[in-house]
Design a protein around this motif. Structure first.
Motif, PDB file in Angstrom:
ATOM      1  N   SER A 192      -0.044  -3.502 -10.303  1.00  0.00           N
ATOM      2  CA  SER A 192       1.150  -2.886  -9.742  1.00  0.00           C
ATOM      3  C   SER A 192       2.316  -3.133 -10.684  1.00  0.00           C
ATOM      4  O   SER A 192       2.438  -4.211 -11.261  1.00  0.00           O
ATOM      5  N   GLY A 193       3.144  -2.127 -10.837  1.00  0.00           N
ATOM      6  CA  GLY A 193       4.317  -2.275 -11.684  1.00  0.00           C
ATOM      7  C   GLY A 193       5.396  -1.299 -11.256  1.00  0.00           C
ATOM      8  O   GLY A 193       5.210  -0.481 -10.357  1.00  0.00           O
ATOM      9  N   SER A 194       6.503  -1.388 -11.915  1.00  0.00           N
ATOM     10  CA  SER A 194       7.623  -0.490 -11.641  1.00  0.00           C
ATOM     11  C   SER A 194       7.239   0.916 -12.093  1.00  0.00           C
ATOM     12  O   SER A 194       6.692   1.091 -13.177  1.00  0.00           O
ATOM     13  N   CYS A 195       7.505   1.905 -11.240  1.00  0.00           N
ATOM     14  CA  CYS A 195       7.180   3.276 -11.630  1.00  0.00           C
ATOM     15  C   CYS A 195       8.334   4.203 -11.285  1.00  0.00           C
ATOM     16  O   CYS A 195       9.086   3.962 -10.348  1.00  0.00           O
ATOM     17  N   ALA A 196       8.440   5.279 -12.066  1.00  0.00           N
ATOM     18  CA  ALA A 196       9.526   6.239 -11.880  1.00  0.00           C
ATOM     19  C   ALA A 196       9.368   7.046 -10.602  1.00  0.00           C
ATOM     20  O   ALA A 196      10.361   7.452  -9.991  1.00  0.00           O
ATOM     21  N   GLY A 237       0.819  -1.200   0.000  1.00  0.00           N
ATOM     22  CA  GLY A 237       0.000   0.000   0.000  1.00  0.00           C
ATOM     23  C   GLY A 237       0.848   1.242   0.000  1.00  0.00           C
ATOM     24  O   GLY A 237       1.974   1.224  -0.486  1.00  0.00           O
ATOM     25  N   GLY A 238       0.305   2.299   0.585  1.00  0.00           N
ATOM     26  CA  GLY A 238       1.032   3.546   0.609  1.00  0.00           C
ATOM     27  C   GLY A 238       0.519   4.485   1.672  1.00  0.00           C
ATOM     28  O   GLY A 238      -0.603   4.341   2.160  1.00  0.00           O
ATOM     29  N   PHE A 250       1.772   2.421 -12.836  1.00  0.00           N
ATOM     30  CA  PHE A 250       1.435   2.852 -11.485  1.00  0.00           C
ATOM     31  C   PHE A 250       2.120   1.913 -10.503  1.00  0.00           C
ATOM     32  O   PHE A 250       2.191   0.702 -10.740  1.00  0.00           O
ATOM     33  N   ALA A 251       2.582   2.437  -9.377  1.00  0.00           N
ATOM     34  CA  ALA A 251       3.101   1.565  -8.323  1.00  0.00           C
ATOM     35  C   ALA A 251       1.950   0.704  -7.806  1.00  0.00           C
ATOM     36  O   ALA A 251       2.108  -0.484  -7.555  1.00  0.00           O
ATOM     37  N   GLY A 287       1.706   6.719  -7.673  1.00  0.00           N
ATOM     38  CA  GLY A 287       2.866   6.694  -8.543  1.00  0.00           C
ATOM     39  C   GLY A 287       2.504   6.804 -10.009  1.00  0.00           C
ATOM     40  O   GLY A 287       1.342   6.803 -10.393  1.00  0.00           O
ATOM     41  N   GLY A 288       3.523   6.905 -10.830  1.00  0.00           N
ATOM     42  CA  GLY A 288       3.346   7.009 -12.270  1.00  0.00           C
ATOM     43  C   GLY A 288       4.686   7.085 -12.954  1.00  0.00           C
ATOM     44  O   GLY A 288       5.731   7.007 -12.328  1.00  0.00           O
TER      45      GLY A 288
END
Length: 137
Positions: A85-89, A13-14, A72-73, A67-68
């Motif tokens: 969920s994936g890798s995000c900058a 989560g966040g 999106f995280a 995220g983005g």
């Protein structure tokens, strides 16, 4: 704070640094105090903003995303039953769940507010009379 779990046992989560304000348009919100977390590796991992962008929180009438920049995280659909969920900058994270697309096991959204906003000015603090740790205004 948002805490989510997938059906394979991951908890992720966040922490959002500002109240969620749903908008009809895609407009990012939040501050650099926002972060995401996961325990998918068996150890808790925190991902703080990298400074690459300011894509902290996206809250629309259709979805909630953190995220983005790439992916999106964390993205939850409007029914809160599925997510991705994936890798995000924004956070430099890897996938927070066991797989990029997941079925949501549960979701918890916690909000914190400063109590003085909701206490009438004439109110005063009284010592607890029932149980220890209980305060009445």
């Amino acid at each position: 704070m948002q805490v989510t779990g997938d059906t394979k046992g991951a908890v992720f989560g966040g922490l959002l640094s500002a109240p969620l304000m749903p908008t009809p348009k895609k407009k990012y919100q939040g501050t650099s105090e926002t972060f995401v977390f996961t325990d998918v590796s068996g150890q808790p991992e925190l991902y703080h903003p990298t400074g690459a962008n300011r894509y902290f929180v996206l809250c629309t009438n259709d979805a909630l995303a953190l995220g983005g920049g790439g992916h999106f995280a964390l993205h939850l659909d409007n029914d809160l039953l599925t997510g991705s969920s994936g890798s995000c900058a924004t956070f430099g994270n890897m996938c927070l769940a066991h797989s990029e697309d997941f079925i949501v096991k549960n979701v918890e959204l916690w909000g914190f507010a400063h109590s003085s906003r909701y206490v009438p000015r004439a109110a005063s603090f009284k010592e607890p009379t029932e149980a220890p740790g209980v305060c009445r205004w």
